[in-house]
Design a protein around this motif. Sequence first.
Motif, PDB file in Angstrom:
ATOM      1  N   ALA A 158      80.827  47.404 -25.865  1.00 46.42           N
ATOM      2  CA  ALA A 158      81.436  46.401 -24.977  1.00 46.42           C
ATOM      3  C   ALA A 158      81.063  46.706 -23.527  1.00 46.42           C
ATOM      4  O   ALA A 158      81.930  46.940 -22.691  1.00 46.42           O
ATOM      5  CB  ALA A 158      82.958  46.388 -25.153  1.00 46.42           C
ATOM      6  N   PRO A 159      79.750  46.714 -23.214  1.00 46.22           N
ATOM      7  CA  PRO A 159      79.312  47.127 -21.871  1.00 46.22           C
ATOM      8  C   PRO A 159      79.880  46.272 -20.746  1.00 46.22           C
ATOM      9  O   PRO A 159      80.009  46.743 -19.617  1.00 46.22           O
ATOM     10  CB  PRO A 159      77.784  47.009 -21.943  1.00 46.22           C
ATOM     11  N   HIS A 160      80.252  45.022 -21.046  1.00 44.27           N
ATOM     12  CA  HIS A 160      80.828  44.157 -20.015  1.00 44.27           C
ATOM     13  C   HIS A 160      82.215  44.633 -19.578  1.00 44.27           C
ATOM     14  O   HIS A 160      82.723  44.195 -18.541  1.00 44.27           O
ATOM     15  CB  HIS A 160      80.906  42.710 -20.512  1.00 44.27           C
ATOM     16  N   LEU A 161      82.820  45.530 -20.355  1.00 41.17           N
ATOM     17  CA  LEU A 161      84.142  46.060 -20.005  1.00 41.17           C
ATOM     18  C   LEU A 161      84.070  47.469 -19.417  1.00 41.17           C
ATOM     19  O   LEU A 161      85.097  48.073 -19.133  1.00 41.17           O
ATOM     20  CB  LEU A 161      85.047  46.107 -21.251  1.00 41.17           C
ATOM     21  N   LEU A 162      82.851  47.979 -19.220  1.00 38.36           N
ATOM     22  CA  LEU A 162      82.676  49.389 -18.856  1.00 38.36           C
ATOM     23  C   LEU A 162      83.411  49.766 -17.581  1.00 38.36           C
ATOM     24  O   LEU A 162      84.096  50.792 -17.523  1.00 38.36           O
ATOM     25  CB  LEU A 162      81.190  49.718 -18.719  1.00 38.36           C
ATOM     26  N   GLY A 163      83.291  48.947 -16.539  1.00 39.00           N
ATOM     27  CA  GLY A 163      83.943  49.268 -15.274  1.00 39.00           C
ATOM     28  C   GLY A 163      85.449  49.361 -15.423  1.00 39.00           C
ATOM     29  O   GLY A 163      86.070  50.342 -15.003  1.00 39.00           O
ATOM     30  N   ALA A 164      86.044  48.341 -16.041  1.00 40.03           N
ATOM     31  CA  ALA A 164      87.506  48.304 -16.183  1.00 40.03           C
ATOM     32  C   ALA A 164      88.003  49.447 -17.068  1.00 40.03           C
ATOM     33  O   ALA A 164      88.988  50.121 -16.737  1.00 40.03           O
ATOM     34  CB  ALA A 164      87.947  46.965 -16.763  1.00 40.03           C
ATOM     35  N   VAL A 165      87.334  49.682 -18.188  1.00 38.53           N
ATOM     36  CA  VAL A 165      87.757  50.741 -19.112  1.00 38.53           C
ATOM     37  C   VAL A 165      87.619  52.118 -18.459  1.00 38.53           C
ATOM     38  O   VAL A 165      88.513  52.969 -18.569  1.00 38.53           O
ATOM     39  CB  VAL A 165      86.937  50.672 -20.419  1.00 38.53           C
ATOM     40  N   SER A 166      86.517  52.348 -17.755  1.00 42.78           N
ATOM     41  CA  SER A 166      86.280  53.650 -17.131  1.00 42.78           C
ATOM     42  C   SER A 166      87.306  53.939 -16.043  1.00 42.78           C
ATOM     43  O   SER A 166      87.865  55.042 -15.975  1.00 42.78           O
ATOM     44  CB  SER A 166      84.865  53.703 -16.540  1.00 42.78           C
ATOM     45  N   VAL A 167      87.540  52.951 -15.183  1.00 35.65           N
ATOM     46  CA  VAL A 167      88.522  53.139 -14.109  1.00 35.65           C
ATOM     47  C   VAL A 167      89.910  53.389 -14.708  1.00 35.65           C
ATOM     48  O   VAL A 167      90.650  54.276 -14.256  1.00 35.65           O
ATOM     49  CB  VAL A 167      88.551  51.919 -13.169  1.00 35.65           C
ATOM     50  N   ALA A 168      90.252  52.628 -15.756  1.00 33.68           N
ATOM     51  CA  ALA A 168      91.550  52.817 -16.402  1.00 33.68           C
ATOM     52  C   ALA A 168      91.652  54.210 -17.018  1.00 33.68           C
ATOM     53  O   ALA A 168      92.652  54.922 -16.828  1.00 33.68           O
ATOM     54  CB  ALA A 168      91.764  51.753 -17.476  1.00 33.68           C
ATOM     55  N   ALA A 169      90.602  54.629 -17.739  1.00 27.15           N
ATOM     56  CA  ALA A 169      90.639  55.922 -18.422  1.00 27.15           C
ATOM     57  C   ALA A 169      90.819  57.073 -17.440  1.00 27.15           C
ATOM     58  O   ALA A 169      91.683  57.947 -17.631  1.00 27.15           O
ATOM     59  CB  ALA A 169      89.358  56.119 -19.241  1.00 27.15           C
ATOM     60  N   TYR A 170      90.034  57.097 -16.388  1.00 26.93           N
ATOM     61  CA  TYR A 170      90.108  58.221 -15.453  1.00 26.93           C
ATOM     62  C   TYR A 170      91.343  58.145 -14.557  1.00 26.93           C
ATOM     63  O   TYR A 170      91.898  59.171 -14.159  1.00 26.93           O
ATOM     64  CB  TYR A 170      88.821  58.317 -14.625  1.00 26.93           C
ATOM     65  N   SER A 171      91.784  56.933 -14.238  1.00 26.32           N
ATOM     66  CA  SER A 171      93.004  56.798 -13.438  1.00 26.32           C
ATOM     67  C   SER A 171      94.205  57.314 -14.218  1.00 26.32           C
ATOM     68  O   SER A 171      95.030  58.078 -13.694  1.00 26.32           O
ATOM     69  CB  SER A 171      93.223  55.332 -13.042  1.00 26.32           C
ATOM     70  N   TYR A 172      94.302  56.912 -15.491  1.00 26.58           N
ATOM     71  CA  TYR A 172      95.451  57.333 -16.287  1.00 26.58           C
ATOM     72  C   TYR A 172      95.382  58.814 -16.636  1.00 26.58           C
ATOM     73  O   TYR A 172      96.413  59.479 -16.776  1.00 26.58           O
ATOM     74  CB  TYR A 172      95.570  56.480 -17.545  1.00 26.58           C
TER      75      TYR A 172
END
Length: 383
Positions: A158-172
């Motif tokens: 799901a490369p189109h979600l990479l930015g949102a998922v990455s920011v969420a993962a590292y923020s949390y």
Amino acid sequence: MMLEAIVKGLSGLGAGFMHLHWSNPVMIALGCLLLYLGIKKDVEPLLLVPIGFGAILVNIPIAELMGEEGFLRTIYNMGVSNELFPLLIFIGIGAMTDFGPLLENPKIFLLGAAGQFGIFLTIGVALMFGFSKLDAVAIGVIGACDGPTAIYVTSKFAPHLLGAVSVAAYSYMSLVPVIQPPIMRLLTTEKERRINMSKITVGRPASKSARIAFPIVVTIVGGMIAPQGLPLLGTIMLGNLMKESGAVQRLSKASENEIANVVTLLLGISIGATMDGRFFLKGETILILGFGFLAICMDTVCGVLFGKLMNVLTGGKINPLIGAAGISAYPMAARVVQREGRKYDDQNFLLMHAVGANTGGQVGSVMAAAIMLSVLHGMGIIG
């Protein structure tokens, strides 16, 4: 003619302002916020600084850094679109991880497994909200609280979600000390939180042979169970094998230092490059952030509840708080458990037990991702 050419050339100055989309300033501000969190607040700086700067770069119009021949596109194609960067980071993680506490008390591994249930619960919720199966898996894996795992799965499916998922993962991940304690207190009684495990031995120290055999056995068995996840499992175990064998110290040190540092820089700026405001600022991004929070909360809930079950089965010897360390935020979650336990008994040392659960969570998150990939493959959803 020369004057005409100069005038024409000068007219190109300031073109970025002329082509500015409303979303670009918003994302530039978000990039600056990530830089602030990384630099001033020390929130996952190794990732948030390059991610934030990448977000600024990609939201400057006309530059086309993510265009066909842009340098950010080149970096992205070199290591994100083919999942190379997260796998190289996994080798470094393996080289930095000590599975000794887990080997000394193998039953604690069950807490690491329980700490992954939130991933699957969140996938179900995401499917109910209309996300595709692959998108739902990418969103659910945020709950692993393991950035490289989330990046690997998302960049692959799901490369189109990479930015949102990455920011969420590292923020949390960075917010684990804030997110977990209220849940831990809500689900346990004061009597349970006071259970002192300081005098409970974790077992005999693991022998060198056991430490060397562990990554080999896990790779073979885990690969047979979930072959589609072998790249994830194999790389982290390779790094650990190099560390424990002592035969390739130069490779082990390079994996956890020079290689990991370079790859982290390139990975971070590539993730930031996917955060073009025209595609990032939409309703599903907010949902992804919300689902990621849900996943981590549910992982903590499942880990603590399983800790309570183990407490009952062992006749009150297990402090349920250590179940919160079953997520993969290593070693942050273990430190949270230690700090929370000492609030109720300053002589209670839960750290080594929590570290065992935490390393179990590290393996558990990789296995959870491997199982999901293999299931999707078996269903014919991925090749």
